[in-house]
Design an enzyme around this catalytic site. Structure first.
Site, PDB file in Angstrom:
ATOM      1  N   LYS A  49       8.736   1.897  -0.702  1.00  0.00           N
ATOM      2  CA  LYS A  49       8.495   1.443  -1.567  1.00  0.00           C
ATOM      3  C   LYS A  49       6.482   0.115  -1.907  1.00  0.00           C
ATOM      4  O   LYS A  49       6.995  -0.219  -1.903  1.00  0.00           O
ATOM      5  CB  LYS A  49       9.530   0.146  -1.612  1.00  0.00           C
ATOM      6  CG  LYS A  49      10.797   0.809  -1.528  1.00  0.00           C
ATOM      7  CD  LYS A  49      10.913   1.703  -2.802  1.00  0.00           C
ATOM      8  CE  LYS A  49      12.019   2.569  -2.983  1.00  0.00           C
ATOM      9  NZ  LYS A  49      12.703   3.140  -1.756  1.00  0.00           N
ATOM     10  N   TYR A 263      26.548   7.990  -1.632  1.00  0.00           N
ATOM     11  CA  TYR A 263      25.101   7.077  -1.428  1.00  0.00           C
ATOM     12  C   TYR A 263      25.768   6.682  -0.451  1.00  0.00           C
ATOM     13  O   TYR A 263      27.160   5.583   0.778  1.00  0.00           O
ATOM     14  CB  TYR A 263      24.997   5.853  -2.506  1.00  0.00           C
ATOM     15  CG  TYR A 263      24.206   5.249  -1.980  1.00  0.00           C
ATOM     16  CD1 TYR A 263      22.400   5.913  -2.202  1.00  0.00           C
ATOM     17  CD2 TYR A 263      24.320   4.401  -1.651  1.00  0.00           C
ATOM     18  CE1 TYR A 263      21.781   5.014  -1.513  1.00  0.00           C
ATOM     19  CE2 TYR A 263      23.307   3.128  -0.998  1.00  0.00           C
ATOM     20  CZ  TYR A 263      22.158   3.443  -1.578  1.00  0.00           C
ATOM     21  OH  TYR A 263      20.657   2.466  -0.610  1.00  0.00           O
ATOM     22  N   TYR A 289      18.898   8.293   3.535  1.00  0.00           N
ATOM     23  CA  TYR A 289      17.515   8.732   3.264  1.00  0.00           C
ATOM     24  C   TYR A 289      17.199   9.640   3.852  1.00  0.00           C
ATOM     25  O   TYR A 289      17.527  10.835   3.687  1.00  0.00           O
ATOM     26  CB  TYR A 289      16.430   7.546   2.576  1.00  0.00           C
ATOM     27  CG  TYR A 289      16.711   6.011   1.060  1.00  0.00           C
ATOM     28  CD1 TYR A 289      17.131   6.709   0.463  1.00  0.00           C
ATOM     29  CD2 TYR A 289      17.299   5.622   1.218  1.00  0.00           C
ATOM     30  CE1 TYR A 289      17.456   6.133  -0.409  1.00  0.00           C
ATOM     31  CE2 TYR A 289      17.251   4.364   1.510  1.00  0.00           C
ATOM     32  CZ  TYR A 289      17.499   4.448  -0.386  1.00  0.00           C
ATOM     33  OH  TYR A 289      17.923   3.493  -1.323  1.00  0.00           O
TER      34      TYR A 289
HETATM   35  C1  LIG Z   1      14.185   3.959  -1.539  1.00  0.00           C
HETATM   36  C2  LIG Z   1      13.936   4.934  -0.446  1.00  0.00           C
HETATM   37  C3  LIG Z   1      13.905   6.618  -0.837  1.00  0.00           C
HETATM   38  C4  LIG Z   1      13.822   7.069  -2.238  1.00  0.00           C
HETATM   39  O1  LIG Z   1      12.643   6.908  -2.904  1.00  0.00           O
HETATM   40  P1  LIG Z   1      12.687   6.841  -4.793  1.00  0.00           P
HETATM   41  O2  LIG Z   1      11.635   6.392  -4.934  1.00  0.00           O
HETATM   42  O3  LIG Z   1      13.920   5.497  -4.546  1.00  0.00           O
HETATM   43  O4  LIG Z   1      13.289   8.596  -5.132  1.00  0.00           O
HETATM   44  C5  LIG Z   1      13.714   7.342   0.113  1.00  0.00           C
HETATM   45  N1  LIG Z   1      13.963   6.856   1.833  1.00  0.00           N
HETATM   46  C6  LIG Z   1      13.685   5.649   2.016  1.00  0.00           C
HETATM   47  C7  LIG Z   1      13.350   4.850   3.078  1.00  0.00           C
HETATM   48  C8  LIG Z   1      13.983   5.046   1.074  1.00  0.00           C
HETATM   49  O5  LIG Z   1      14.364   3.591   1.079  1.00  0.00           O
END
Ligand SMILES: *Cc1c(COP(=O)(O)O)cnc(C)c1O
Length: 336
Positions: A49, A263, A289
């Site tokens: 992010k 999720y 993730y």
């Molecule tokens: C938000 C996030 C993702 C996914 O990325 P997107 O752009 O939302 O698809 C992957 N890994 C981590 C650690 C995240 O925080």
């Protein structure tokens, strides 16, 4: 494509490293595996992010905002980093937390939730799955306006075309490093959630005619739904960035075999992947993730779908601060 046209704040001093993963490569007996260390991006705790926020926060400042407003899950890395950017810029931050798993909000939870408090979030609004997230954020913006303040709404995951520019820039960074090191990649594997990361990388690669396929590993949605989301955003960010070639559906691949029950809900493959990356490469993944994306990478290597003679780049999108909130999964104290 000329990204220098866009206003951008800088939160990371230079490029994140691309490192070989020799021990994992050997353990899997196969493709030469590399890792793009976006877990080492700037702002508190790093993660993907940060790249999106460089463009989004520049826009917020240009609009005269004094408060960032965004939304995420109860252990959201995106909320942690938006808050961290606000702190860095001297702005306030208000968060909407969505309980994607019923009753998952715990005010005293560790991980990112603990950091929301420590970093000084101004207000947290907890909502249920299915609530109108945009309306919740607009309500906060209206409350601020009534006080003579100005909020700037950042969508979930920072995944609008402006935020996704961060990963168009990352694709260009990867291509530069790949050329400088003389290491050509045959494939890129990345987690696919709110889609900005996946879409931005695809648009950036196509904008450079790189010819490198990208495999997204879903963390939430079924394949068809995610592929549609990624395609739509890839086309939008491509238009914004000035990418000339058309982005076709064939360029978007999303795999959903490693989502598991849903999720943020754990899987055995995720736990194994987190353990392998930590014990073989000293790299911390996260359960929501990157643990699932890495499980996908490992699964595709073992099945032979990723060939032993390929050279693969895994994009580590961060998230390790959340790991501490899920400790019982790794100590045998939680069943799944
Ligand atoms: C938000 C996030 C993702 C996914 O990325 P997107 O752009 O939302 O698809 C992957 N890994 C981590 C650690 C995240 O925080």
């Amino acid at each position: 494509m000329n990204l220098a046209r866009f206003a951008r704040r800088r939160y990371t001093p230079g490029a994140t490293p691309i490192e070989p993963m020799p021990h994992l490569t050997k353990a899997l007996g196969g493709p030469e595996l590399f890792i793009k260390r976006d877990d080492l991006l700037g702002l508190t705790g790093g993660g993907n992010k940060t790249r999106k926020l460089e463009f989004l926060v520049a826009d917020a400042l240009a609009q005269g905002a004094d408060t960032l407003i965004t939304v995420g899950a109860v252990q959201s890395n995106h909320c942690r980093l938006t808050l961290a950017a606000a702190v860095r810029e001297g702005l306030k931050c208000r968060l909407v937390l969505e309980q994607r798993v019923p009753d998952s909000y715990d005010k005293t939870a560790s991980g990112n939730n603990f950091l929301f408090d420590l970093l000084g979030v101004e207000a947290v609004t907890v909502v249920a799955l299915g609530d109108d997230l945009q309306a919740a954020m607009e309500k906060i913006a209206a409350d601020l306006a009534a006080e003579g303040r100005r909020g700037y709404i950042i969508p979930g995951g920072g995944s609008n075309p402006l935020g996704a520019l961060g990963y168009v820039a990352c694709a260009e960074e990867i291509l530069q490093q790949s050329f400088a090191d003389g290491v050509a990649f045959d494939r890129i594997v990345v987690a696919s959630g709110s889609a900005g990361t996946h879409a931005g990388i695809v648009a950036g690669l196509i904008g450079n005619s790189a010819g490198i396929p990208v495999t997204g590993v879903n963390v939430r949605r079924p394949r068809a739904e995610q592929e549609a989301n990624v395609l739509r955003l890839a086309r939008e960010v491509a238009a914004l960035a000035g990418v000339v070639p058309e982005i076709t559906p064939a360029a978007i691949e999303c795999r959903d075999e490693w989502v598991g029950p849903g999720y943020s809900l754990p899987t055995e493959e995720m736990v194994e992947a987190v353990r392998l990356f930590a014990s073989l490469e000293g790299v911390l993944l996260d359960p929501v993730y990157t643990g699932k994306a890495a499980a996908g990478l490992i699964g595709m290597v073992r099945s032979g779908e990723i060939h032993a003679d390929e050279r693969v780049l895994f994009v580590h999108t961060g998230g390790s601060p959340a790991l501490y909130a899920y400790q019982p999964l790794f100590t045998g104290d939680a069943a799944f």
